[in-house]
Write an enzyme that holds these catalytic residues in place. Structure first.
Site, mmCIF file in Angstrom:
data_model
loop_
_atom_site.group_PDB
_atom_site.id
_atom_site.type_symbol
_atom_site.label_atom_id
_atom_site.label_comp_id
_atom_site.label_asym_id
_atom_site.label_seq_id
_atom_site.Cartn_x
_atom_site.Cartn_y
_atom_site.Cartn_z
ATOM 1 N N GLY A 186 0.765 -1.250 0.000
ATOM 2 C CA GLY A 186 0.000 0.000 0.000
ATOM 3 C C GLY A 186 0.788 1.287 0.000
ATOM 4 O O GLY A 186 0.331 2.288 -0.527
ATOM 5 N N GLU B 228 3.705 3.962 6.021
ATOM 6 C CA GLU B 228 2.482 3.176 5.804
ATOM 7 C C GLU B 228 1.484 3.956 4.962
ATOM 8 O O GLU B 228 1.506 5.184 4.943
ATOM 9 C CB GLU B 228 1.826 2.874 7.163
ATOM 10 C CG GLU B 228 2.128 1.483 7.696
ATOM 11 C CD GLU B 228 1.368 0.376 6.966
ATOM 12 O OE1 GLU B 228 0.870 0.606 5.849
ATOM 13 O OE2 GLU B 228 1.277 -0.728 7.534
ATOM 14 N N ASP C 174 -5.300 1.718 10.379
ATOM 15 C CA ASP C 174 -6.733 1.517 10.586
ATOM 16 C C ASP C 174 -6.927 1.127 12.058
ATOM 17 O O ASP C 174 -7.053 1.983 12.922
ATOM 18 C CB ASP C 174 -7.184 0.439 9.594
ATOM 19 C CG ASP C 174 -8.689 0.219 9.609
ATOM 20 O OD1 ASP C 174 -9.419 1.124 10.010
ATOM 21 O OD2 ASP C 174 -9.126 -0.875 9.210
ATOM 22 N N LYS D 287 -7.285 6.505 10.659
ATOM 23 C CA LYS D 287 -8.726 6.544 10.956
ATOM 24 C C LYS D 287 -8.841 6.489 12.481
ATOM 25 O O LYS D 287 -8.931 5.404 13.055
ATOM 26 C CB LYS D 287 -9.424 5.319 10.361
ATOM 27 C CG LYS D 287 -9.505 5.289 8.851
ATOM 28 C CD LYS D 287 -10.234 4.028 8.413
ATOM 29 C CE LYS D 287 -10.331 3.911 6.913
ATOM 30 N NZ LYS D 287 -10.866 2.592 6.489
ATOM 31 N N PHE E 69 -14.256 3.358 4.131
ATOM 32 C CA PHE E 69 -13.291 2.721 3.242
ATOM 33 C C PHE E 69 -12.901 3.660 2.096
ATOM 34 O O PHE E 69 -13.755 4.275 1.464
ATOM 35 C CB PHE E 69 -13.873 1.417 2.683
ATOM 36 C CG PHE E 69 -12.814 0.527 2.118
ATOM 37 C CD1 PHE E 69 -12.047 -0.286 2.946
ATOM 38 C CD2 PHE E 69 -12.567 0.521 0.756
ATOM 39 C CE1 PHE E 69 -11.050 -1.083 2.426
ATOM 40 C CE2 PHE E 69 -11.562 -0.281 0.221
ATOM 41 C CZ PHE E 69 -10.805 -1.084 1.066
ATOM 42 N N VAL E 70 -11.590 3.747 1.832
ATOM 43 C CA VAL E 70 -11.092 4.616 0.763
ATOM 44 C C VAL E 70 -10.197 3.835 -0.201
ATOM 45 O O VAL E 70 -9.616 2.813 0.172
ATOM 46 C CB VAL E 70 -10.299 5.816 1.351
ATOM 47 C CG1 VAL E 70 -11.211 6.767 2.089
ATOM 48 C CG2 VAL E 70 -9.161 5.343 2.253
ATOM 49 N N ASP F 189 -5.981 -0.014 -2.050
ATOM 50 C CA ASP F 189 -6.773 -0.843 -2.955
ATOM 51 C C ASP F 189 -8.087 -1.288 -2.355
ATOM 52 O O ASP F 189 -8.269 -1.305 -1.131
ATOM 53 C CB ASP F 189 -5.981 -2.107 -3.306
ATOM 54 C CG ASP F 189 -5.878 -3.054 -2.102
ATOM 55 O OD1 ASP F 189 -5.370 -2.610 -1.045
ATOM 56 O OD2 ASP F 189 -6.332 -4.212 -2.210
ATOM 57 N N ARG G 188 -5.324 1.007 -6.878
ATOM 58 C CA ARG G 188 -4.090 1.621 -6.351
ATOM 59 C C ARG G 188 -3.556 2.713 -7.271
ATOM 60 O O ARG G 188 -2.861 3.634 -6.829
ATOM 61 C CB ARG G 188 -2.996 0.560 -6.189
ATOM 62 C CG ARG G 188 -3.296 -0.511 -5.150
ATOM 63 C CD ARG G 188 -2.020 -1.310 -4.870
ATOM 64 N NE ARG G 188 -2.276 -2.588 -4.209
ATOM 65 C CZ ARG G 188 -2.395 -2.746 -2.894
ATOM 66 N NH1 ARG G 188 -2.301 -1.711 -2.101
ATOM 67 N NH2 ARG G 188 -2.606 -3.945 -2.383
#
Ligand code: IMP
Ligand code: MG
Length: 178
Positions: free
Chosen positions: A47, A101, A105, A133, A154-155, A161, A167
């Protein structure tokens, strides 16, 4: 404009301009904080690859970068869940580490990796993350550098992704629940 990733619909959330501005601000701060310390950035794949590449280009002091993948294995700690780094060849002893990162989350991934990382004897460890978050956080992990705090939705985009896709979207999109 709304977009689809997999079967889900997303709407625009954070523009490219805002992202560039915040990443530059983080880079400026990190460059000041680490002047002369020759930090080693450790990007957590998959990510973080886009954020890490953009952030690293704003760093104006001597620095190195490397990438790791985190993988679970059956450990014997009380938490049960132990995570180790794949592809980590650098000697971290006495190095100033900046973990990079895409998003924190619940904080589970990084908190499970910390014992392994600290056992390698780094001089210091800080976390730079594109997103946090705060409402979702469940573990004792704190971002030292964060581009955006977002709501618990969720993004996708900018490296993040949904089921492997999205992505490559240059801006950030958020799940469209309407
Ligand atoms: P944590 O261990 O709960 O902090 O989860 C971190 C990982 O979950 C991230 O590295 C992402 O891969 C994934 N993740 C969490 N929220 C999102 C999101 O909104 N979009 C995409 N991936 C997410
Ligand atoms: Mg991730």
């Amino acid at each position: 404009m709304k977009i689809k990733v997999g079967e889900l619909q997303f709407r625009p959330f954070i523009t490219k301009e805002k992202i560039v501005e915040r990443v530059a601000a983080l880079g400026e701060q990190i460059s000041k904080d680490y002047e002369g310390k020759r930090p080693l950035f450790l990007g957590v794949l998959n990510g973080s690859f886009i954020f890490a590449a953009d952030l690293f280009r704003t760093i104006t002091t001597d620095a190195e970068i490397s990438f790791i993948k985190l993988a679970s294995y059956k450990g014997t700690t009380s938490t049960g869940n132990v995570i180790t780094a794949i592809g980590l060849e650098e000697n971290l002893h006495d190095r100033h580490i900046i973990l990079v990162e895409d998003i924190i989350d619940t904080g589970k991934t990084l908190s499970s990796f910390m014992p392994d990382l600290l056992s390698r004897g780094p001089a210091s460890v800080k976390i730079a993350t594109f997103l946090t978050k705060p409402e979702a956080l469940k573990y004792d992990i704190k971002a030292d550098y964060c581009a955006f705090e977002i709501e618990n939705k969720f993004v996708v985009g900018y490296g993040l992704d949904y089921d492997g896709y999205g992505r490559n979207i240059p801006e950030l999109y958020i799940l469209d629940t309407q």
